[in-house]
Design a protein around this motif. Structure first.
Motif, PDB file in Angstrom:
ATOM      1  N   THR A 143       0.825  -1.212   0.000  1.00 49.00           N
ATOM      2  CA  THR A 143       0.000   0.000   0.000  1.00 49.00           C
ATOM      3  C   THR A 143       0.852   1.252   0.000  1.00 49.00           C
ATOM      4  OG1 THR A 143      -0.208   0.020   2.414  1.00 49.00           O
ATOM      5  CG2 THR A 143      -1.934  -1.111   1.165  1.00 49.00           C
ATOM      6  N   LYS A 144       2.032   1.177   0.628  1.00 50.36           N
ATOM      7  CA  LYS A 144       2.912   2.342   0.695  1.00 50.36           C
ATOM      8  C   LYS A 144       4.148   2.204  -0.174  1.00 50.36           C
ATOM      9  CE  LYS A 144       1.419   3.778   5.238  1.00 50.36           C
ATOM     10  NZ  LYS A 144       1.810   4.180   6.578  1.00 50.36           N
ATOM     11  N   GLY A 145       4.352   1.024  -0.736  1.00 50.78           N
ATOM     12  CA  GLY A 145       5.483   0.806  -1.617  1.00 50.78           C
ATOM     13  C   GLY A 145       6.831   0.885  -0.924  1.00 50.78           C
ATOM     14  N   GLN A 146       6.894   0.434   0.324  1.00 49.38           N
ATOM     15  CA  GLN A 146       8.171   0.456   1.027  1.00 49.38           C
ATOM     16  C   GLN A 146       8.431  -0.883   1.709  1.00 49.38           C
ATOM     17  OE1 GLN A 146       7.968   3.696   3.759  1.00 49.38           O
ATOM     18  NE2 GLN A 146       6.233   2.902   4.867  1.00 49.38           N
ATOM     19  N   GLN A 147       9.677  -1.086   2.051  1.00 48.84           N
ATOM     20  CA  GLN A 147      10.097  -2.323   2.686  1.00 48.84           C
ATOM     21  C   GLN A 147       9.896  -2.256   4.191  1.00 48.84           C
ATOM     22  OE1 GLN A 147      11.248  -4.992   0.838  1.00 48.84           O
ATOM     23  NE2 GLN A 147      10.779  -3.742  -0.932  1.00 48.84           N
ATOM     24  N   LEU A 148       9.548  -3.398   4.793  1.00 52.15           N
ATOM     25  CA  LEU A 148       9.477  -3.549   6.242  1.00 52.15           C
ATOM     26  C   LEU A 148      10.559  -4.541   6.632  1.00 52.15           C
ATOM     27  CD1 LEU A 148       5.606  -3.943   6.578  1.00 52.15           C
ATOM     28  CD2 LEU A 148       6.945  -1.855   6.830  1.00 52.15           C
ATOM     29  N   TYR A 149      11.502  -4.114   7.430  1.00 55.23           N
ATOM     30  CA  TYR A 149      12.615  -4.940   7.862  1.00 55.23           C
ATOM     31  C   TYR A 149      12.301  -5.452   9.262  1.00 55.23           C
ATOM     32  CZ  TYR A 149      14.749  -2.577   3.939  1.00 55.23           C
ATOM     33  OH  TYR A 149      15.008  -2.074   2.688  1.00 55.23           O
ATOM     34  N   CYS A 150      12.232  -6.781   9.421  1.00 51.92           N
ATOM     35  CA  CYS A 150      11.779  -7.377  10.673  1.00 51.92           C
ATOM     36  C   CYS A 150      12.854  -8.259  11.290  1.00 51.92           C
ATOM     37  CB  CYS A 150      10.535  -8.210  10.429  1.00 51.92           C
ATOM     38  SG  CYS A 150       9.213  -7.296   9.614  1.00 51.92           S
ATOM     39  N   VAL A 151      12.930  -8.197  12.616  1.00 52.07           N
ATOM     40  CA  VAL A 151      13.870  -9.013  13.380  1.00 52.07           C
ATOM     41  C   VAL A 151      13.070  -9.743  14.458  1.00 52.07           C
ATOM     42  CG1 VAL A 151      15.901  -8.986  14.869  1.00 52.07           C
ATOM     43  CG2 VAL A 151      15.735  -7.372  12.968  1.00 52.07           C
ATOM     44  N   VAL A 152      13.220 -11.065  14.522  1.00 53.60           N
ATOM     45  CA  VAL A 152      12.550 -11.880  15.533  1.00 53.60           C
ATOM     46  C   VAL A 152      13.382 -11.849  16.805  1.00 53.60           C
ATOM     47  CG1 VAL A 152      11.842 -14.225  16.128  1.00 53.60           C
ATOM     48  CG2 VAL A 152      11.454 -13.353  13.818  1.00 53.60           C
ATOM     49  N   MET A 153      12.723 -11.576  17.932  1.00 49.54           N
ATOM     50  CA  MET A 153      13.413 -11.541  19.221  1.00 49.54           C
ATOM     51  C   MET A 153      12.879 -12.669  20.103  1.00 49.54           C
ATOM     52  SD  MET A 153      13.326  -7.438  19.913  1.00 49.54           S
ATOM     53  CE  MET A 153      11.569  -7.303  19.617  1.00 49.54           C
ATOM     54  N   GLY A 154      13.752 -13.236  20.925  1.00 49.57           N
ATOM     55  CA  GLY A 154      13.310 -14.250  21.872  1.00 49.57           C
ATOM     56  C   GLY A 154      14.278 -15.372  22.136  1.00 49.57           C
ATOM     57  N   GLN A 155      15.357 -15.470  21.397  1.00 48.08           N
ATOM     58  CA  GLN A 155      16.280 -16.581  21.579  1.00 48.08           C
ATOM     59  C   GLN A 155      16.880 -16.645  22.977  1.00 48.08           C
ATOM     60  OE1 GLN A 155      19.171 -16.536  18.374  1.00 48.08           O
ATOM     61  NE2 GLN A 155      18.248 -18.392  17.596  1.00 48.08           N
ATOM     62  N   LEU A 156      17.068 -15.510  23.602  1.00 53.82           N
ATOM     63  CA  LEU A 156      17.661 -15.492  24.935  1.00 53.82           C
ATOM     64  C   LEU A 156      16.614 -15.684  26.028  1.00 53.82           C
ATOM     65  CD1 LEU A 156      20.219 -12.565  24.491  1.00 53.82           C
ATOM     66  CD2 LEU A 156      20.616 -15.032  24.279  1.00 53.82           C
ATOM     67  N   GLY A 157      15.353 -15.681  25.658  1.00 51.55           N
ATOM     68  CA  GLY A 157      14.286 -15.890  26.620  1.00 51.55           C
ATOM     69  C   GLY A 157      13.948 -14.677  27.467  1.00 51.55           C
ATOM     70  N   GLU A 158      14.528 -13.535  27.165  1.00 54.63           N
ATOM     71  CA  GLU A 158      14.266 -12.332  27.955  1.00 54.63           C
ATOM     72  C   GLU A 158      13.114 -11.514  27.390  1.00 54.63           C
ATOM     73  OE1 GLU A 158      17.898 -10.152  28.263  1.00 54.63           O
ATOM     74  OE2 GLU A 158      18.964 -11.809  29.189  1.00 54.63           O
TER      75      GLU A 158
END
Length: 94
Positions: free
Chosen positions: A62-77
Protein backbone atom coordinates in the motif's frame (compact mmCIF):
# COMPACT_ATOMS: atom_id res chain seq x y z
CA UNK A 1 7.66 -24.14 5.94
CA UNK A 2 7.12 -22.12 9.13
CA UNK A 3 8.42 -18.89 7.61
CA UNK A 4 5.92 -19.05 4.76
CA UNK A 5 3.04 -19.67 7.20
CA UNK A 6 4.07 -16.70 9.37
CA UNK A 7 4.47 -14.51 6.28
CA UNK A 8 0.99 -15.55 5.13
CA UNK A 9 -0.54 -14.67 8.52
CA UNK A 10 1.00 -11.19 8.47
CA UNK A 11 -0.02 -10.75 4.85
CA UNK A 12 -3.64 -11.74 5.53
CA UNK A 13 -3.85 -9.49 8.60
CA UNK A 14 -2.57 -6.52 6.62
CA UNK A 15 -5.30 -6.94 4.03
CA UNK A 16 -8.01 -7.54 6.62
CA UNK A 17 -7.35 -4.19 8.31
CA UNK A 18 -6.81 -2.23 5.10
CA UNK A 19 -4.94 1.06 4.83
CA UNK A 20 -3.95 2.95 7.99
CA UNK A 21 -6.78 5.44 7.50
CA UNK A 22 -9.32 2.62 7.82
CA UNK A 23 -8.00 1.28 11.15
CA UNK A 24 -10.29 3.47 13.27
CA UNK A 25 -13.33 1.92 11.59
CA UNK A 26 -12.21 -1.59 12.52
CA UNK A 27 -12.16 -0.89 16.29
CA UNK A 28 -12.29 -3.98 18.47
CA UNK A 29 -11.96 -6.30 15.49
CA UNK A 30 -8.40 -5.08 14.97
CA UNK A 31 -7.56 -5.60 18.62
CA UNK A 32 -8.93 -9.14 18.52
CA UNK A 33 -7.00 -9.94 15.34
CA UNK A 34 -3.77 -8.57 16.80
CA UNK A 35 -4.22 -10.55 20.02
CA UNK A 36 -4.93 -13.73 18.06
CA UNK A 37 -1.90 -13.15 15.87
CA UNK A 38 0.30 -12.47 18.93
CA UNK A 39 -0.98 -15.67 20.55
CA UNK A 40 -0.17 -17.66 17.40
CA UNK A 41 3.25 -16.00 17.21
CA UNK A 42 4.04 -17.01 20.81
CA UNK A 43 2.69 -20.54 20.31
CA UNK A 44 4.80 -21.10 17.17
CA UNK A 45 7.98 -19.77 18.83
CA UNK A 46 9.69 -18.42 15.69
CA UNK A 47 12.75 -17.52 17.80
CA UNK A 48 13.50 -21.25 17.99
CA UNK A 49 13.83 -21.32 14.18
CA UNK A 50 14.94 -17.82 13.25
CA UNK A 51 18.05 -16.23 14.71
CA UNK A 52 17.88 -12.61 15.86
CA UNK A 53 20.63 -11.86 13.34
CA UNK A 54 18.33 -12.98 10.47
CA UNK A 55 16.60 -10.13 8.70
CA UNK A 56 13.11 -10.74 7.32
CA UNK A 57 11.98 -8.32 4.63
CA UNK A 58 8.36 -7.75 3.65
CA UNK A 59 6.95 -5.27 1.18
CA UNK A 60 4.14 -2.94 2.22
CA UNK A 61 2.31 -2.83 -1.08
CA UNK A 62 0.00 0.00 0.00
CA UNK A 63 2.91 2.34 0.69
CA UNK A 64 5.48 0.81 -1.62
CA UNK A 65 8.17 0.46 1.03
CA UNK A 66 10.10 -2.32 2.69
CA UNK A 67 9.48 -3.55 6.24
CA UNK A 68 12.62 -4.94 7.86
CA UNK A 69 11.78 -7.38 10.67
CA UNK A 70 13.87 -9.01 13.38
CA UNK A 71 12.55 -11.88 15.53
CA UNK A 72 13.41 -11.54 19.22
CA UNK A 73 13.31 -14.25 21.87
CA UNK A 74 16.28 -16.58 21.58
CA UNK A 75 17.66 -15.49 24.94
CA UNK A 76 14.29 -15.89 26.62
CA UNK A 77 14.27 -12.33 27.96
CA UNK A 78 12.04 -10.59 25.40
CA UNK A 79 9.61 -12.13 22.94
CA UNK A 80 8.53 -10.18 19.91
CA UNK A 81 9.31 -8.85 16.50
CA UNK A 82 10.88 -5.49 15.77
CA UNK A 83 9.70 -3.84 12.56
CA UNK A 84 11.75 -1.11 10.91
CA UNK A 85 9.88 0.81 8.22
CA UNK A 86 11.49 1.93 5.00
CA UNK A 87 15.04 3.04 4.31
CA UNK A 88 15.15 5.26 7.42
CA UNK A 89 14.10 2.32 9.59
CA UNK A 90 16.74 0.12 7.99
CA UNK A 91 19.42 2.73 8.58
CA UNK A 92 18.41 3.04 12.24
CA UNK A 93 18.72 -0.71 12.64
CA UNK A 94 22.26 -1.11 11.28
Amino acid sequence: MYRSELNEQFYELRFSIGPALEIEKVGETLEIQLLELASTYKKNQPWSLIDSSDLLVFEDQTKGQQLYCVVMGQLGEVLGMAVYVGEAGYQSMI
